[in-house]
Design a protein around this motif. Structure first.
Motif, short mmCIF file in Angstrom:
data_model
loop_
_atom_site.label_atom_id
_atom_site.label_comp_id
_atom_site.label_asym_id
_atom_site.label_seq_id
_atom_site.Cartn_x
_atom_site.Cartn_y
_atom_site.Cartn_z
N TYR A 150 47.26 -46.42 41.92
CA TYR A 150 45.89 -46.43 41.82
C TYR A 150 45.59 -46.58 43.21
O TYR A 150 45.63 -47.25 44.01
CB TYR A 150 45.35 -47.40 41.16
CG TYR A 150 45.72 -47.30 39.51
CD1 TYR A 150 46.75 -47.97 39.15
CD2 TYR A 150 45.00 -46.67 38.52
CE1 TYR A 150 47.05 -47.95 37.97
CE2 TYR A 150 45.10 -46.79 37.28
CZ TYR A 150 46.16 -47.41 36.74
OH TYR A 150 46.84 -47.29 35.64
N LEU A 169 38.77 -43.76 37.51
CA LEU A 169 38.44 -45.11 36.95
C LEU A 169 37.07 -45.46 37.85
O LEU A 169 37.08 -45.45 38.87
CB LEU A 169 39.34 -46.07 36.73
CG LEU A 169 40.72 -45.80 35.98
CD1 LEU A 169 41.75 -46.59 36.49
CD2 LEU A 169 40.34 -45.72 34.61
N TYR A 180 34.66 -49.05 38.38
CA TYR A 180 34.93 -50.51 38.24
C TYR A 180 33.58 -51.10 38.93
O TYR A 180 32.92 -50.49 39.79
CB TYR A 180 36.16 -51.06 38.94
CG TYR A 180 37.31 -50.97 37.96
CD1 TYR A 180 38.01 -49.83 38.45
CD2 TYR A 180 37.87 -51.79 37.28
CE1 TYR A 180 39.21 -49.57 37.69
CE2 TYR A 180 38.94 -51.46 36.76
CZ TYR A 180 39.73 -50.50 36.94
OH TYR A 180 40.89 -50.15 36.28
N TYR A 219 39.54 -38.72 32.05
CA TYR A 219 40.92 -38.42 31.71
C TYR A 219 40.88 -36.88 32.01
O TYR A 219 42.18 -36.35 31.92
CB TYR A 219 41.52 -38.73 30.20
CG TYR A 219 41.66 -40.15 30.18
CD1 TYR A 219 40.65 -40.89 29.39
CD2 TYR A 219 42.52 -41.05 30.89
CE1 TYR A 219 40.90 -42.25 29.30
CE2 TYR A 219 42.69 -42.34 30.72
CZ TYR A 219 41.94 -42.98 29.92
OH TYR A 219 41.72 -44.39 29.71
N SER A 277 44.19 -43.37 23.71
CA SER A 277 42.83 -43.63 24.42
C SER A 277 42.49 -44.91 25.07
O SER A 277 43.11 -45.94 24.40
CB SER A 277 41.40 -43.25 23.65
OG SER A 277 40.47 -43.60 24.14
N GLY A 278 42.09 -44.96 26.36
CA GLY A 278 42.29 -46.46 27.06
C GLY A 278 43.62 -46.69 27.77
O GLY A 278 43.69 -47.80 28.44
N ALA A 279 44.41 -45.54 27.84
CA ALA A 279 45.56 -45.73 28.70
C ALA A 279 45.39 -45.67 30.13
O ALA A 279 44.33 -45.11 30.39
CB ALA A 279 46.73 -44.71 28.24
N ASN A 280 46.29 -46.02 30.82
CA ASN A 280 46.03 -45.74 32.40
C ASN A 280 44.96 -46.54 32.95
O ASN A 280 44.62 -46.25 33.99
CB ASN A 280 46.00 -44.32 32.76
CG ASN A 280 47.16 -43.45 32.14
OD1 ASN A 280 47.84 -43.70 31.75
ND2 ASN A 280 46.86 -42.23 32.31
N VAL A 281 44.53 -47.30 32.12
CA VAL A 281 43.26 -48.47 32.51
C VAL A 281 43.81 -49.57 33.16
O VAL A 281 44.65 -50.37 32.61
CB VAL A 281 42.28 -48.80 31.59
CG1 VAL A 281 41.34 -49.84 31.89
CG2 VAL A 281 41.55 -47.44 31.13
N LEU A 282 43.58 -49.89 34.71
CA LEU A 282 44.05 -51.15 35.25
C LEU A 282 42.83 -52.24 34.85
O LEU A 282 41.82 -52.06 35.10
CB LEU A 282 43.82 -50.69 36.63
CG LEU A 282 44.70 -51.51 37.82
CD1 LEU A 282 46.24 -51.53 37.33
CD2 LEU A 282 44.47 -50.92 39.29
N TRP A 327 51.36 -47.46 30.09
CA TRP A 327 51.25 -46.08 30.06
C TRP A 327 51.60 -45.57 28.67
O TRP A 327 52.74 -45.87 28.21
CB TRP A 327 52.54 -45.60 31.01
CG TRP A 327 52.45 -46.14 32.39
CD1 TRP A 327 53.31 -47.11 32.99
CD2 TRP A 327 51.41 -46.06 33.20
NE1 TRP A 327 53.01 -47.49 34.13
CE2 TRP A 327 51.90 -46.97 34.44
CE3 TRP A 327 50.13 -45.72 33.32
CZ2 TRP A 327 51.16 -46.79 35.58
CZ3 TRP A 327 49.37 -45.49 34.66
CH2 TRP A 327 49.82 -46.16 35.56
N THR A 384 48.76 -52.54 33.69
CA THR A 384 48.17 -51.36 32.89
C THR A 384 49.57 -51.00 31.82
O THR A 384 50.52 -51.38 32.18
CB THR A 384 47.91 -50.22 33.70
OG1 THR A 384 47.35 -49.08 32.70
CG2 THR A 384 48.98 -49.70 34.33
#
Lengths: 116, 110
Positions: free
Chosen positions: B98, B33, B35, B50, A100-105, A96, A94
């Motif tokens: 996470y 999140l 999935y 968020y 927008s779209g940050a912190n997405v694994l 940091w 990911t």
């Protein structure tokens, strides 16, 4: 296309052997993670790295080791000290930032390790 | 290690039905999140949340970030056979770890 590549997809190991699972990402992500998944269960964190040359133990680090010498690569070694290594291993990364779209694994396709 | 409480654990539904699942935590998260994982593959992101109270849609999927920041839910409307799989929630804690739910296994009967 950017993504995470895990190899090998399938791996068989004899008891007492160390094996290394490869994880490479071309997403320019700073942080990388290794998870273990057992049948019918969720994901458990093994190790994670926020930055090159630095990593922290997760919840189940015993019997595993990692290195983070390059931003793109985060290999996981399953040592002979891991008593029950048969599992599905997932690598993720990911970035940091405040966009927008940050912190997405983002996950790789996984590697299945079987101990014979 | 901590895992989120995710329910239901599994469900069988008829094609065309709506599905609802949720996750709860004892900790506050700044990001939630959702999935979906197909057998033998890595999880794929469905929706990212968020802000507390945020409601976000992605096609037939809708997810909400709970006001207390300790829960989230995912709805799937008009389910189809390809919705089958395992759905995971995940929360991002203040140490940049996470935390994952235990998963909801969805089976759709045509």
């Amino acid at each position: 296309d950017g993504g995470i590549t895990q190899s090998p997809k399938y791996l068989f190991r004899k008891e007492g052997q160390n094996v290394t699972l490869s994880c490479e990402q071309n997403l320019n992500h700073d942080a990388m993670y290794w998870y273990r998944q057992d049948p019918g269960q969720g994901l458990r964190l093994i190790y994670y790295s926020q930055i090159v040359n630095d990593f922290q133990k997760g919840d189940i680090a015993e019997g595993y080791s990692v290195s983070r010498e390059k931003k793109e690569s985060f290999p996981l070694t399953v040592t002979s000290a891991q008593k029950n290594p048969t599992a599905f291993y997932l690598c993720a990364s990911t970035q940091w930032d405040g966009h927008s779209g940050a912190n997405v694994l983002t996950f790789g396709a996984g590697s299945r390790l079987t101990v014979l | 290690g901590q895992q989120l409480n995710q329910s239901p654990q599994s469900m069988f539904i008829q094609e065309g039905e709506d599905v609802s699942m949720n996750c709860t935590s004892s900790s506050i998260f700044n990001t939630w999140l959702w999935y979906k994982q197909d057998p033998g593959e890595g999880p794929v992101l469905l929706i990212a949340l968020y802000k507390a109270g945020e409601l976000t849609s992605n096609g037939r999927l809708t997810a909400q970030f709970g006001i207390t920041r300790k829960d989230s839910f995912l709805n799937i409307s008009a389910s189809i056979p390809s919705d089958v799989g395992i759905y995971f929630c995940a929360g991002l804690d203040r140490t940049y770890k996470y935390i994952f739910g235990t998963g909801t296994r969805l089976k759709v009967l045509a």
